[in-house]
Design a protein around this motif. Structure first.
Motif, PDB file in Angstrom:
ATOM      1  N   ALA A  35       3.847  -5.452  -2.459  1.00  0.00           N
ATOM      2  CA  ALA A  35       4.951  -4.507  -2.231  1.00  0.00           C
ATOM      3  C   ALA A  35       5.568  -4.805  -0.866  1.00  0.00           C
ATOM      4  N   PRO A  36       6.884  -4.488  -0.721  1.00  0.00           N
ATOM      5  CA  PRO A  36       7.543  -4.757   0.572  1.00  0.00           C
ATOM      6  C   PRO A  36       7.178  -3.702   1.613  1.00  0.00           C
ATOM      7  N   VAL A  37       7.099  -4.145   2.868  1.00  0.00           N
ATOM      8  CA  VAL A  37       6.780  -3.236   3.970  1.00  0.00           C
ATOM      9  C   VAL A  37       7.491  -3.734   5.225  1.00  0.00           C
ATOM     10  N   GLY A  38       7.700  -2.850   6.196  1.00  0.00           N
ATOM     11  CA  GLY A  38       8.363  -3.248   7.441  1.00  0.00           C
ATOM     12  C   GLY A  38       9.850  -3.483   7.203  1.00  0.00           C
ATOM     13  N   GLY A  39      10.388  -4.537   7.820  1.00  0.00           N
ATOM     14  CA  GLY A  39      11.803  -4.868   7.631  1.00  0.00           C
ATOM     15  C   GLY A  39      12.096  -5.131   6.164  1.00  0.00           C
ATOM     16  N   ALA A  40      11.172  -5.769   5.469  1.00  0.00           N
ATOM     17  CA  ALA A  40      11.361  -6.063   4.041  1.00  0.00           C
ATOM     18  C   ALA A  40      11.433  -4.759   3.247  1.00  0.00           C
ATOM     19  N   GLY A  41      10.669  -3.752   3.653  1.00  0.00           N
ATOM     20  CA  GLY A  41      10.717  -2.440   2.999  1.00  0.00           C
ATOM     21  C   GLY A  41      12.066  -1.780   3.250  1.00  0.00           C
ATOM     22  N   TYR A  42      12.539  -1.889   4.496  1.00  0.00           N
ATOM     23  CA  TYR A  42      13.838  -1.305   4.835  1.00  0.00           C
ATOM     24  C   TYR A  42      14.951  -1.985   4.042  1.00  0.00           C
ATOM     25  N   ALA A  43      14.885  -3.324   3.974  1.00  0.00           N
ATOM     26  CA  ALA A  43      15.927  -4.074   3.256  1.00  0.00           C
ATOM     27  C   ALA A  43      15.942  -3.700   1.774  1.00  0.00           C
ATOM     28  N   ALA A  44      14.758  -3.493   1.183  1.00  0.00           N
ATOM     29  CA  ALA A  44      14.685  -3.223  -0.261  1.00  0.00           C
ATOM     30  C   ALA A  44      14.927  -1.759  -0.602  1.00  0.00           C
ATOM     31  N   HIS A  45      14.410  -0.837   0.247  1.00  0.00           N
ATOM     32  CA  HIS A  45      14.452   0.586  -0.131  1.00  0.00           C
ATOM     33  C   HIS A  45      14.928   1.509   0.982  1.00  0.00           C
ATOM     34  N   GLY A  46      15.418   0.950   2.104  1.00  0.00           N
ATOM     35  CA  GLY A  46      15.971   1.792   3.169  1.00  0.00           C
ATOM     36  C   GLY A  46      14.922   2.462   4.042  1.00  0.00           C
ATOM     37  N   HIS A  47      13.615   2.065   3.910  1.00  0.00           N
ATOM     38  CA  HIS A  47      12.562   2.657   4.753  1.00  0.00           C
ATOM     39  C   HIS A  47      11.461   1.615   4.977  1.00  0.00           C
ATOM     40  N   PRO A  48      10.920   1.555   6.218  1.00  0.00           N
ATOM     41  CA  PRO A  48       9.877   0.540   6.484  1.00  0.00           C
ATOM     42  C   PRO A  48       8.591   0.756   5.667  1.00  0.00           C
ATOM     43  N   LEU A  49       8.347   2.018   5.269  1.00  0.00           N
ATOM     44  CA  LEU A  49       7.175   2.278   4.424  1.00  0.00           C
ATOM     45  C   LEU A  49       7.660   2.999   3.162  1.00  0.00           C
ATOM     46  N   PRO A  50       8.225   2.246   2.204  1.00  0.00           N
ATOM     47  CA  PRO A  50       8.779   2.883   0.996  1.00  0.00           C
ATOM     48  C   PRO A  50       7.691   3.648   0.244  1.00  0.00           C
ATOM     49  N   GLU A  51       8.138   4.680  -0.486  1.00  0.00           N
ATOM     50  CA  GLU A  51       7.194   5.543  -1.221  1.00  0.00           C
ATOM     51  C   GLU A  51       6.253   4.760  -2.125  1.00  0.00           C
ATOM     52  N   ASP A  52       6.824   3.807  -2.887  1.00  0.00           N
ATOM     53  CA  ASP A  52       5.995   3.041  -3.833  1.00  0.00           C
ATOM     54  C   ASP A  52       4.955   2.182  -3.105  1.00  0.00           C
ATOM     55  N   THR A  53       5.331   1.704  -1.917  1.00  0.00           N
ATOM     56  CA  THR A  53       4.396   0.881  -1.140  1.00  0.00           C
ATOM     57  C   THR A  53       3.230   1.746  -0.662  1.00  0.00           C
ATOM     58  N   LEU A  54       3.556   2.948  -0.181  1.00  0.00           N
ATOM     59  CA  LEU A  54       2.506   3.866   0.278  1.00  0.00           C
ATOM     60  C   LEU A  54       1.600   4.271  -0.896  1.00  0.00           C
ATOM     61  N   LYS A  55       2.200   4.489  -2.068  1.00  0.00           N
ATOM     62  CA  LYS A  55       1.429   4.882  -3.254  1.00  0.00           C
ATOM     63  C   LYS A  55       0.446   3.761  -3.609  1.00  0.00           C
ATOM     64  N   LEU A  56       0.950   2.533  -3.589  1.00  0.00           N
ATOM     65  CA  LEU A  56       0.083   1.390  -3.890  1.00  0.00           C
ATOM     66  C   LEU A  56      -1.061   1.296  -2.876  1.00  0.00           C
ATOM     67  N   ALA A  57      -0.716   1.475  -1.580  1.00  0.00           N
ATOM     68  CA  ALA A  57      -1.739   1.390  -0.529  1.00  0.00           C
ATOM     69  C   ALA A  57      -2.812   2.462  -0.723  1.00  0.00           C
ATOM     70  N   LYS A  58      -2.389   3.650  -1.171  1.00  0.00           N
ATOM     71  CA  LYS A  58      -3.351   4.742  -1.384  1.00  0.00           C
ATOM     72  C   LYS A  58      -4.248   4.465  -2.581  1.00  0.00           C
ATOM     73  N   GLU A  59      -3.679   3.898  -3.638  1.00  0.00           N
ATOM     74  CA  GLU A  59      -4.444   3.632  -4.867  1.00  0.00           C
ATOM     75  C   GLU A  59      -5.438   2.482  -4.695  1.00  0.00           C
ATOM     76  N   ALA A  60      -5.065   1.509  -3.854  1.00  0.00           N
ATOM     77  CA  ALA A  60      -5.845   0.261  -3.769  1.00  0.00           C
ATOM     78  C   ALA A  60      -7.201   0.487  -3.096  1.00  0.00           C
ATOM     79  N   ASP A  61      -8.144  -0.429  -3.359  1.00  0.00           N
ATOM     80  CA  ASP A  61      -9.453  -0.372  -2.696  1.00  0.00           C
ATOM     81  C   ASP A  61      -9.385  -0.966  -1.297  1.00  0.00           C
ATOM     82  N   ALA A  62      -8.384  -1.816  -1.073  1.00  0.00           N
ATOM     83  CA  ALA A  62      -8.218  -2.424   0.250  1.00  0.00           C
ATOM     84  C   ALA A  62      -6.786  -2.948   0.349  1.00  0.00           C
ATOM     85  N   ILE A  63      -6.344  -3.166   1.580  1.00  0.00           N
ATOM     86  CA  ILE A  63      -4.966  -3.626   1.804  1.00  0.00           C
ATOM     87  C   ILE A  63      -4.987  -4.885   2.657  1.00  0.00           C
ATOM     88  N   LEU A  64      -4.297  -5.915   2.182  1.00  0.00           N
ATOM     89  CA  LEU A  64      -4.118  -7.114   3.000  1.00  0.00           C
ATOM     90  C   LEU A  64      -2.684  -7.090   3.516  1.00  0.00           C
TER      91      LEU A  64
END
Ligand code: NAD
Length: 356
Positions: A35-64
Motif C-alpha cells: 500500500a502507498p504511504v508518505g508522499g506516495a500516499g499523498y499522491a494517490a489519496h491526498g494523505h500521507p497515511l491513507p485510510e486503506d493503508t492504516l487498515k492494512l497495517a492494523k490487520e497485518a502481523d507485521a509491517i515492512l
C-alpha cells in the motif's frame, strides 16, 4: 502470516523490492500486500497515511516499511507531509519500543571513524522507549517564571515523566531481547539527579526478578555515552528512555559508519512491529539503482525474529548478508578499493543466492 509492505518514497521502492525478493525466496507461505504511504500516499489519496493503508497495517502481523519523504512535498502543511505517516503509524499501532541494532561486520571496519580494533565485530542492540519522557510530558511551554533566580522573566519548560506501566513494558521487551542474545542488559538512566530515572531504575530492578537468566547492570547516561565510544563491544543490550535513547541510538549508528546497513524495529505490547531501515528516503540517489538494500533486508530478518517467530529464517538472512560481504560485494556507500561495486538489484539478487 500477513505482512504489510509499505515502500514509501525515494529509494523506498527499490530497497523494499529487494527485501520482498528475499522474503519470497525463503519458501514460507507469507501473504504480502502493498500500500502507498508518505508522499506516495499523498499522491494517490491526498494523505500521507491513507485510510486503506492504516487498515492494512492494523490487520497485518507485521509491517515492512521503506522510507518516506521527498523534497517535492516540503511546501505542504505539516499534517500532510510524508513524515507524518510514520508518526501516525506509531500512534495508531501503539508502537512504544524502538530496537536499533548497531552491527559492524569485520569486512566494513574501515567505514567507522573509530579504530578498527575498537569496533570490528561490534554487535549491540539499543532499545529506546518511544512514548514517554520529557518529549511528551505535560505541562510544557513558554511562560513567565513563577519563582527561582529568574522569577518574572520568560522561561521555556517541559515535564519529564514516566508511568510505572510504561517502564515495565519496555523493561520486559529489553529483558526478552537480551534472552535471545548474550543475556546481558544495561539500563541507562540519570538516577543520581532525576527522580523520574530513580523510579525507572527501581522498576527495571523489580522486573529483573522475572528474568534471573539475564545479567542486569545500571549505568548513568554520561558514562554510557563515554563507554559507547571507548569500548562499545562491552555492551550487549542497552535499554533507556526516549531522550537518552534518541541520542545514544544515533551515536551507536555512527560507530558503524554505514547508515545503509542498519535495520530497526518498533514494537507494540504483543511484539507486532514495524520494521524499517534506520536511514531516510535518500531522494538524492533515488531511481539510480545505487542505494544499499541491506538495511531493509536486515529489517526483514528482524521482522522474522521478533514478530513472526521464525528465528531460523532470520539467521538464514543474516548469514546470507555476511556471505555477500565476505564475497567482496559492495554498494557505492560502502565501496572501497579491492572490492566489487554492485547496484541495488545485484546486491539483492546476491543475498537471495546466498540464502542457499
Ligand atoms: P537520508 O537518510 O535519506 O540520507 C542521508 C544520506 O545518506 C544521503 O546522502 C543519502 O544518499 C545517503 N543514504 C541514505 N540511505 C542510503 C542507502 N540505503 N544507501 C546509500 N546511501 C544512503 O536522510 P536525509 O537526506 O536527511 O533525508 C531525506 C528524506 O528522508 C527527508 O525527507 C527526511 O524527512 C526523510 N527521512 C525519513 C525517515 C523515515 O522514513 N523513517 C527517516 C529519516 C529521514
Amino acid at each position: 502470516m500477513k505482512i504489510a509492505i509499505l515502500p514509501g518514497d525515494g529509494i523506498g521502492q527499490e530497497i523494499v523490492e529487494q527485501a520482498v525478493n528475499v522474503l519470497n525466496a525463503l519458501g514460507e507461505k507469507f501473504e504480502l500486500e502493498s500500500a502507498p504511504v508518505g508522499g506516495a500516499g499523498y499522491a494517490a489519496h491526498g494523505h500521507p497515511l491513507p485510510e486503506d493503508t492504516l487498515k492494512l497495517a492494523k490487520e497485518a502481523d507485521a509491517i515492512l516499511f521503506g522510507a518516506v519523504g521527498d523534497w517535492q512535498y516540503d511546501s505542504l502543511e505539516r499534517s500532510l507531509r510524508p513524515e507524518q505517516a510514520i508518526l501516525g503509524l506509531r500512534k495508531h499501532l501503539g508502537l512504544f519500543a524502538n530496537l536499533r541494532p548497531a552491527i559492524l561486520y569485520p569486512e566494513l571496519a574501515n567505514a567507522s571513524t573509530l579504530k578498527p580494533e575498537v569496533v570490528s565485530g561490534l554487535d549491540i542492540l539499543i532499545i529506546r522507549e518511544l512514548t514517554g519522557d520529557v518529549y511528551f510530558g505535560q505541562p510544557r511551554g513558554v511562560r513567565t517564571a513563577p519563582d527561582g533566580a529568574f522569577k518574572g522573566e520568560r522561561e521555556g519548560f517541559d515535564t519529564m515523566r514516566y508511568a510505572e506501566p510504561e517502564i515495565r513494558r519496555i523493561a520486559h521487551v529489553a529483558f526478552q531481547a537480551a534472552q535471545k542474545r548474550d543475556k546481558r542488559l544495561t539500563s541507562v538512566d540519570k538516577a543520581n539527579v532525576l527522580e523520574t530515572f530513580q523510579f525507572w531504575r527501581d522498576i527495571v530492578t523489580e522486573v529483573h526478578q522475572e528474568y534471573p537468566d539475564v545479567a542486569l547492570d545500571h549505568m548513568y547516561i554520561d558514562n554510557a555515552a563515554m563507554q559507547l565510544v571507548r569500548a562499545p563491544k562491552k555492551f550487549d543490550v542497552i535499554v533507556t528512555g526516549n531522550m537518552f535513547g534518541d541520542i545514544l541510538s544515533d551515536q551507536a549508528a555512527m560507530l558503524t559508519g554505514s547508515i545503509g546497513m542498519l535495520p530497526s524495529a518498533s514494537l507494540d505490547a504483543n511484539n507486532k512491529g514495524l520494521y524499517e531501515p534506520s536511514h531516510g528516503s535518500a531522494p538524492d540517489i533515488a531511481g539510480k539503482n545505487i542505494a544499499n538494500p541491506l538495511a531493509t533486508i536486515l529489517s526483514a530478518a528482524m521482522m522474522l525474529r521478533f514478530s513472526l517467530n521464525k528465528a531460523e529464517q532470520a539467521d538464514r538472512i543474516d548469514n546470507a548478508v555476511k556471505k555477500v560481504l565476505a564475497q567482496g560485494l559492495r554498494t557505492a556507500d560502502i565501496y572501497e578499493a579491492g572490492t566489487t561495486k554492485v547496484g541495488t538489484s545485484e546486491m539483492g539478487a546476491a543475498v537471495v543466492k546466498a540464502l542457499g
